[in-house]
Design an enzyme around this catalytic site. Structure first.
Site, PDB file in Angstrom:
ATOM      1  N   PHE A 181     -52.536  27.677  -9.237  1.00  0.00           N
ATOM      2  CA  PHE A 181     -51.802  26.622  -8.528  1.00  0.00           C
ATOM      3  C   PHE A 181     -50.510  27.129  -7.914  1.00  0.00           C
ATOM      4  CE2 PHE A 181     -54.977  24.067  -9.848  1.00  0.00           C
ATOM      5  CZ  PHE A 181     -55.041  23.846 -11.188  1.00  0.00           C
ATOM      6  N   TRP A 202     -51.063  18.906  -4.535  1.00  0.00           N
ATOM      7  CA  TRP A 202     -50.283  20.123  -4.854  1.00  0.00           C
ATOM      8  C   TRP A 202     -51.108  21.097  -5.674  1.00  0.00           C
ATOM      9  CZ3 TRP A 202     -48.729  22.338  -9.481  1.00  0.00           C
ATOM     10  CH2 TRP A 202     -47.654  23.247  -9.440  1.00  0.00           C
ATOM     11  N   HIS A 203     -51.952  20.546  -6.554  1.00  0.00           N
ATOM     12  CA  HIS A 203     -52.732  21.407  -7.427  1.00  0.00           C
ATOM     13  C   HIS A 203     -53.835  22.130  -6.679  1.00  0.00           C
ATOM     14  CE1 HIS A 203     -50.700  19.293 -10.683  1.00  0.00           C
ATOM     15  NE2 HIS A 203     -51.097  20.278 -11.467  1.00  0.00           N
ATOM     16  N   GLY A 204     -54.282  21.597  -5.568  1.00  0.00           N
ATOM     17  CA  GLY A 204     -55.300  22.344  -4.843  1.00  0.00           C
ATOM     18  C   GLY A 204     -55.953  21.530  -3.742  1.00  0.00           C
TER      19      GLY A 204
END
Lengths: 337, 77, 494
Positions: free
Chosen positions: C494, C325-327
């Site tokens: 994000f 999700w963060h990247g």
């Protein structure tokens, strides 16, 4: 939820107003004090050059790296990396006011000094050297500040700090901090002072040259964006200043390697020639030293457009000979070596 | 009632606390130790004792013991 | 506009003034308009499009779930809605890998290369409200929340500007009711909101941005450092990301509070945690509750017959998802995976450790507590290395260097202290860092010592002179000590 009552609100508003006013009063007092300290910093008697020096070298990293005061005679080099000609004028005037013994000024001036893209980034964007902007700001007068005025953060902070004395990051202005701590202020504490800086290494890298050319001359689409009017104006101001004070002006174009020079956009070079021709007409007493085309070997260059210590020694020797052999007459000579 | 009593018994065994009793309004915060791991152990023990299986949806919407009781009784009938 | 920009400092009071002056019925409209303008100010059409799609999809799917006859219809609506939200999230957040994959496939098939769209679309905020939409749909499906039938109010729930860019991710049952009863904020609301906002701004502009000068010097060119300076940079980054993200959150919470609304707490003294489990109950709380409720619990329950192994798998899946999700980078995946491993080990060894401590009679020892806090900080910091490093190579270099070169680097670090201890930064800035960190620690201690768990309590519990000194000091700190260069919030990406 408690309803708002009129009287309570008046009390609160009153207290809030008192609090804010008190805070502003304290800030004003601090600002007034700091402004005095900053003014005092520029009054310090530390800007005198060596007694034996009668020539000042000013400009950006090109004269900074190629004119070695150890080789030249009677010369003090106060060039600063990334210095726009716009700032050079104010710096020169400031130093000349405090050094009446100066008889000659060598001013660094090359095609990239004229390039609008690069100069605008130094003056209106500070994206290349953000900290220097604040430092040069202290030297500007009202008309200079008016020309740079904008809403961007760099300008607002510099103006608040040095025009109004608001102590934003006050500790970063070394001369003021030293005065506050009772320490001795030295010329080197002023970031805008500059000085000869010789690099020993030598690295000619086409990728790096390409990036430099882009930084100096080209926009995102790879086009030359033209000449900076502010710089042309500053050039004239500098030459007029020298002429009015009876100081001999030399305009010096530093050495560039062929691999760099061949990539400079043709329009930039022709613009440079045009400005040079126009200036020579307006200021016939100016002398011109052009080392942009030269026969220096690869090992004399730190990178594509800067000489290293080896190159500096060679170039400085040549400049020294030219200075020694010259008079102060109004001969116009363009030297190509 | 019967379901609740049986449930309390299961709770007592899972959490190792012979004094423990639960009511319809008991939530995870009330029973010490009812966190992620013991929640799984508890559900497995309940399913085994009552011989039922909860659906994913039911498991995610249980908030109190009362929800458990309702679900168990619905499956028993 | 970013919350720490001068534009926002003008925007917020302006909107508040309009909010207070209009009729009660128009208040939601004011906020919705303001939120859309706020998002539009970023100048990216794709963002407004993404917000539109997520809002409409979640709203429609929500109504279908609520009105749905039969479990199948409701399940279809749920999964359609989730798919739509996820699709938007993936499309914008994973542009580069997608473009590369499309390119590779088309080249393999014989077509000329060159992706159909340039992977330079912005994606700020999408991760947060896409997740919020999904949580709304699932909560409706589980019947733990009421559907919102008013499209405007739902749109405001999704786009409310204080939380739009970086959360907190609000549950329907927390925020929707508040949007239905927009009253006048009380005096306490204004005071607490403004104080929270400026305290957050202080953490961001004075602490986090200044620390990023130090950490940035190291993380942008790690090979120039060995041993001690790397350790210093890692510790400083752990503090920096806390100050940055909790600073943003405070600014968001404060902004919402002046309108009389409460956003969920996102941070609760995370570095005081005595276990990684507890850390995740105190860090980015709205996000970790999301992955707990919507990923971990279902997976764990689904695998309950595997007992402990099932829990371990659920933990790994959850935290790897968190990393992704963060990247779209391996460093984030590794960061997530590390936390998964920490949690799994913690769960697996918990009872053993408890018995051990009880056996040696140290179960309630303060020494043990401090040891645990230090250990958790160390573990979390190691994970942050992967979070921050520019690439895996840099991250492994840092870990290896700190692990093996630390003792050898002590002497040279003291010798060349300006490079190794000050990380090539000015000692003046280091001095300001030191003082501001002491302020942070003092604030934390004051919170726990006098139970000042919120600005409200601080305001009510302190005598007037303490409050005035605090307000004034904050004001001066923000004027005199902002870091030399502003930076975007870390979680903006994000």
């Amino acid at each position: 939820m408690k309803p708002w009552s009129q009287r309570e609100n008046e009390g609160r508003l009153g207290r809030f107003a008192v609090g804010v006013t008190l805070w502003l009063a304290i800030l004003t007092a601090l600002s007034w004090g700091y402004r005095g300290v900053c003014r005092a910093a520029l009054q310090q008697p530390v800007f005198g050059v060596d007694d034996s020096a009668d020539t000042l070298v000013v400009g950006d990293s090109h004269p900074q790296s190629s004119l070695d005061p150890a080789v030249l005679v009677g010369v003090e080099n106060v060039s600063g990396s990334g210095e726009s000609l716009f700032f050079t004028f104010y710096k020169l005037r400031f130093l000349l006011d405090r050094n009446p013994g100066i008889r000659r000024v060598i001013l660094g001036f090359s095609a990239h000094n004229l390039s609008k893209k690069y100069q605008d980034s130094l003056l209106f964007d500070e994206s290349v050297y953000p900290e220097d902007f604040e430092s040069y700001y202290t030297l500007l007068d009202a008309s200079g500040k008016r020309l740079l005025r904008s809403w961007r953060r760099g300008f607002l902070v510099a103006s608040l700090k040095y025009d109004f004395g608001v102590p934003i990051q006050f500790y970063r202005y070394r001369p003021a901090t030293k005065i506050l701590l009772g320490q001795e202020v030295r010329r080197a504490d002023f970031d805008w002072v500059g000085g000869f800086y010789g690099s020993a290494r030598s690295k000619l890298d086409d990728e790096q040259i390409r990036r430099k050319i882009k930084l100096y001359f080209l926009d995102e689409r790879g086009r030359f964006t033209g000449v900076s009017d502010l710089v042309v104006q500053s050039l004239r101001l500098i030459l007029a200043l020298c002429r009015d004070r009876g100081i001999q002006a030399w305009v010096y174009t530093g050495p560039e390697h062929m691999r760099f020079r061949s990539r400079v956009p043709g329009e930039a070079l022709s613009a440079f020639e045009a400005v040079r021709a126009a200036t020579a007409l307006e200021f016939p007493g100016t002398w011109w030293l052009d080392f942009s085309e030269n026969s220096l070997m690869d090992g004399a260059f730190g990178d594509g457009d800067h000489a290293n210590t080896v190159g500096a020694r060679i170039i400085s020797a040549q400049v020294r000979d030219r200075l020694a052999g010259s008079g102060y007459g109004p001969q116009r000579t363009t030297e190509k070596r | 009632m019967q379901t609740l009593d049986t449930l309390s018994d299961v709770f007592r065994k899972v959490f190792g606390d012979p004094e423990l009793t639960v009511g319809p309004e008991t939530t995870a915060d009330d029973v010490e130790g009812w966190d992620s791991m013991s929640h799984v152990t508890l559900i497995l023990a309940i399913e085994s004792r009552f011989r039922i299986r909860f659906t994913q949806k039911e498991l995610m919407s249980f908030r109190r013991v009362g929800d458990l009781v309702k679900s168990i009784e619905a499956k028993a009938s | 506009m970013a919350l720490n920009s001068p534009t926002y400092l003008a925007f917020l009071p302006l909107i508040l003034a309009v909010f207070l002056l209009v009729q009660v019925r128009a208040r939601a409209t004011v906020l919705l308009t303001a939120s859309l303008l706020f998002y539009a100010a970023l100048g990216a059409l794709e963002l407004l499009a993404a917000l539109f799609v997520v809002t409409v999809a979640s709203y429609t799917a929500g109504l279908l779930i609520a009105r749905g006859q039969g479990a199948r219809a409701r399940r279809w609506a749920l999964w359609l809605g989730i798919t739509a939200d996820l699709a938007v999230l993936i499309a914008l957040r994973f542009q580069t890998p997608i473009a590369e994959a499309v390119n590779a496939v088309s080249v393999a098939l014989g077509f000329p290369g060159g992706s159909p769209f340039p992977p330079t679309l912005m994606s700020v905020g999408v991760s947060f409200y896409a997740f919020q939409g999904i949580s709304y749909l699932i909560d409706l499906y589980l019947e733990v929340a009421e559907p919102e039938r008013h499209l405007g109010r739902f749109a405001l729930y999704m786009s409310f500007f204080p939380k739009l860019l970086q959360g907190p991710i609000e549950r329907a049952s927390d925020l929707l009711p508040q949007l239905g009863t927009l009253g006048k904020p009380t005096y306490e609301d204004l005071r607490a909101g403004v104080l929270t906002f400026f305290w957050g701004l202080f953490k961001k502009v004075v602490i986090a941005d200044r620390l990023s000068m130090f950490t940035g010097a190291v993380f942008s060119d790690v090979q120039r450092f060995q041993g001690v300076p790397l350790l210093i940079a890692v510790v400083l980054y752990s503090i920096e990301i806390y100050a940055d993200f909790s600073g943003y959150t405070d600014m968001a919470i404060g902004s919402a509070r002046v309108f009389g609304m409460r956003l969920t707490q996102n941070f609760n003294r995370p570095y005081s945690a005595t276990s990684v489990l507890e850390f995740w109950r105190r860090w980015h709380i709205s996000f970790s509750r999301w992955i707990l409720d919507y990923i971990f619990k279902p997976v764990q329950m689904g695998l309950r017959s595997w007992k402990t192994a099932g829990t371990v798998v659920a933990l790994m899946v959850t935290f790897l998802a968190s990393g992704v999700w963060h990247g779209a980078a391996w460093t984030f995946v590794l960061w997530g995976g590390l936390h998964g491993v920490y949690m799994a080990c913690s769960v697996l060894t918990r009872s053993t450790r408890a018995r051990l401590l009880k056996a040696i009679g140290m179960a309630d020892s303060r020494l043990v507590r401090w040891w645990r806090i230090a250990l958790v900080f160390a573990l979390v910091s190691v994970a942050w290395i992967f979070f921050r490093a520019e690439n895996l190579g840099d991250a492994f270099y840092i870990v290896a260097s700190v692990a093996t070169q630390l003792p050898a680097s002590i002497a040279p670090s003291i010798a060349d202290w300006s490079h190794n201890l000050l990380l090539d930064q000015s000692w003046r800035e280091a001095a300001v860092v030191l003082v501001s960190l002491m302020v942070l620690v003092a604030a934390g201690l004051a919170r726990s010592r006098w139970n000042l768990h919120s600005p409200e309590v601080f305001i009510q519990a302190s005598p007037p002179w303490v409050r005035w000194v605090t307000y004034h000091a904050l004001g001066f700190a923000l004027v005199i000590f902002p870091a030399p260069a502003t930076r975007a919030f870390i979680y903006y990406q994000f």
